[in-house]
Design a protein around this motif. Structure first.
Motif, short mmCIF file in Angstrom:
data_model
loop_
_atom_site.label_atom_id
_atom_site.label_comp_id
_atom_site.label_asym_id
_atom_site.label_seq_id
_atom_site.Cartn_x
_atom_site.Cartn_y
_atom_site.Cartn_z
N ARG A 13 0.83 -1.21 0.00
CA ARG A 13 0.00 0.00 0.00
C ARG A 13 0.86 1.25 0.00
O ARG A 13 0.54 2.25 -0.69
CB ARG A 13 -0.91 -0.01 1.22
N PHE A 16 2.07 2.15 -3.49
CA PHE A 16 1.08 2.75 -4.40
C PHE A 16 0.71 4.17 -4.01
O PHE A 16 0.16 4.92 -4.83
CB PHE A 16 -0.20 1.90 -4.41
N GLU A 23 -5.22 3.60 -11.44
CA GLU A 23 -4.87 2.23 -11.11
C GLU A 23 -4.34 2.12 -9.68
O GLU A 23 -4.65 1.18 -8.94
CB GLU A 23 -3.83 1.69 -12.10
N SER A 24 -3.52 3.10 -9.29
CA SER A 24 -2.96 3.07 -7.93
C SER A 24 -4.04 3.27 -6.89
O SER A 24 -4.04 2.65 -5.82
CB SER A 24 -1.89 4.16 -7.78
N ALA A 27 -5.91 0.04 -6.56
CA ALA A 27 -5.05 -0.94 -5.90
C ALA A 27 -4.96 -0.68 -4.40
O ALA A 27 -5.01 -1.61 -3.57
CB ALA A 27 -3.66 -0.91 -6.52
N ARG A 30 -8.14 -1.85 -2.77
CA ARG A 30 -8.15 -3.32 -2.65
C ARG A 30 -7.20 -3.79 -1.54
O ARG A 30 -7.52 -4.69 -0.76
CB ARG A 30 -7.75 -3.94 -3.99
#
Length: 290
Positions: A13, A16, A23-24, A27, A30
């Motif tokens: 994490r 990112f 996208e980051s 991500a 998630r």
């Protein structure tokens, strides 16, 4: 799932977070969900560990109590007479606030008594809702009545016996009055047979215990007196004194030329290898230079 895996997710994490792309962002979301799920699993596992420990401790205590219960049910755990008394019916009495539970076998030893009448199917008194009969009497004296019915014992104090004799009149305990007359006043009657005197057949625990203690004391006094081990020069077959001034030896025999004078005790009133007593402190005073 372990702490190490949780640390890896946190590291991912963090990697990112430096990028602001779509996208980051997805991500990171998630990864946050995975981190929350991981924390939840870790807490659940910790809870299960505590529960397993509690269950294990409880199971061990149950096994211990089970073993103790099996042992207590053995015939040699307690005399059968005592076991039978614990399961038989009891006469419940409230004597001026003090509760007594008398086995029916004890209450029936004097058929003329009020206690015997209370255990019959048609007692002369009504039992309270709590199962007790209430009496406004001296509960301290009633203790001796219970002891007499149980063990056949009587107190030695004559004033107490006088009070107990009068108390027996209320309870109609004819056998107790006869026991006091026979055992303490030695008033014999021809029409009293040995079968009536049931209290003589019961084991007198107090007398038996006193005889056992006296027997042990007599055995202890009859044993030959042993010298204190710390007053001797040997212990368990090994000699430690007197010391020798010979470098080839450590100890020698008393009276030998190489024996060193060593105080026997802490106070130094006696020394090994001398027949007369010597106070070493007096010797120190003579040698002191004031």
């Amino acid at each position: 799932i372990s702490i190490q895996q949780l640390e890896k997710l946190q590291y991912i994490r963090k990697s990112f977070e430096s990028d602001n792309s779509l996208e980051s962002t997805v991500a990171i979301e998630r990864v946050n969900q995975l981190i929350d799920a991981t924390n939840k699993i870790i807490r659940q596992r910790a809870f299960l560990r505590d529960e397993r420990r509690i269950v294990r401790d409880t199971a061990e205590r149950i096994e211990e109590r089970k073993s103790a219960l099996i042992l207590m049910r053995r015939q040699d755990w307690l005399p059968k007479s005592i076991i039978d008394q614990t399961i038989e019916k009891k006469l419940n009495l409230n004597i001026s606030g003090m509760l007594f539970e008398i086995p029916h076998s004890d209450a029936s030893k004097d058929p003329n008594s009020l206690l015997f009448a209370l255990i019959q199917s048609d007692p002369p008194l009504l039992v309270h809702s709590d199962g007790y009969y209430y009496f406004d009497r001296d509960w301290w004296l009633f203790r001796y009545i219970v002891m007499f019915l149980r063990d056949g014992t009587l107190p030695d104090d004559r004033l107490l016996l006088s009070q107990l004799y009068r108390e027996a009149t209320f309870w109609r305990l004819i056998e107790l009055q006869r026991a006091i007359e026979d055992e303490k006043l030695h008033l014999r009657s021809d029409n009293r047979t040995e079968e009536v005197k049931w209290w003589r057949k019961l084991p007198n625990w107090y007398v038996n215990a006193g005889e056992e203690v006296k027997k042990l004391d007599d055995e202890e006094k009859s044993k030959p007196k042993q010298e204190d081990w710390w007053k001797d020069t040997s212990y368990k077959g090994k000699t430690f004194l007197p010391l020798s001034n010979d470098i080839e030896k450590v100890v020698t025999v008393t009276g030998a030329k190489d024996a060193i004078d060593v105080p026997i005790n802490t106070w130094g009133t006696k020394t090994i290898n001398r027949n007369k007593e010597i106070n070493r402190f007096a010797v120190y005073e003579e040698q002191a230079d004031y």
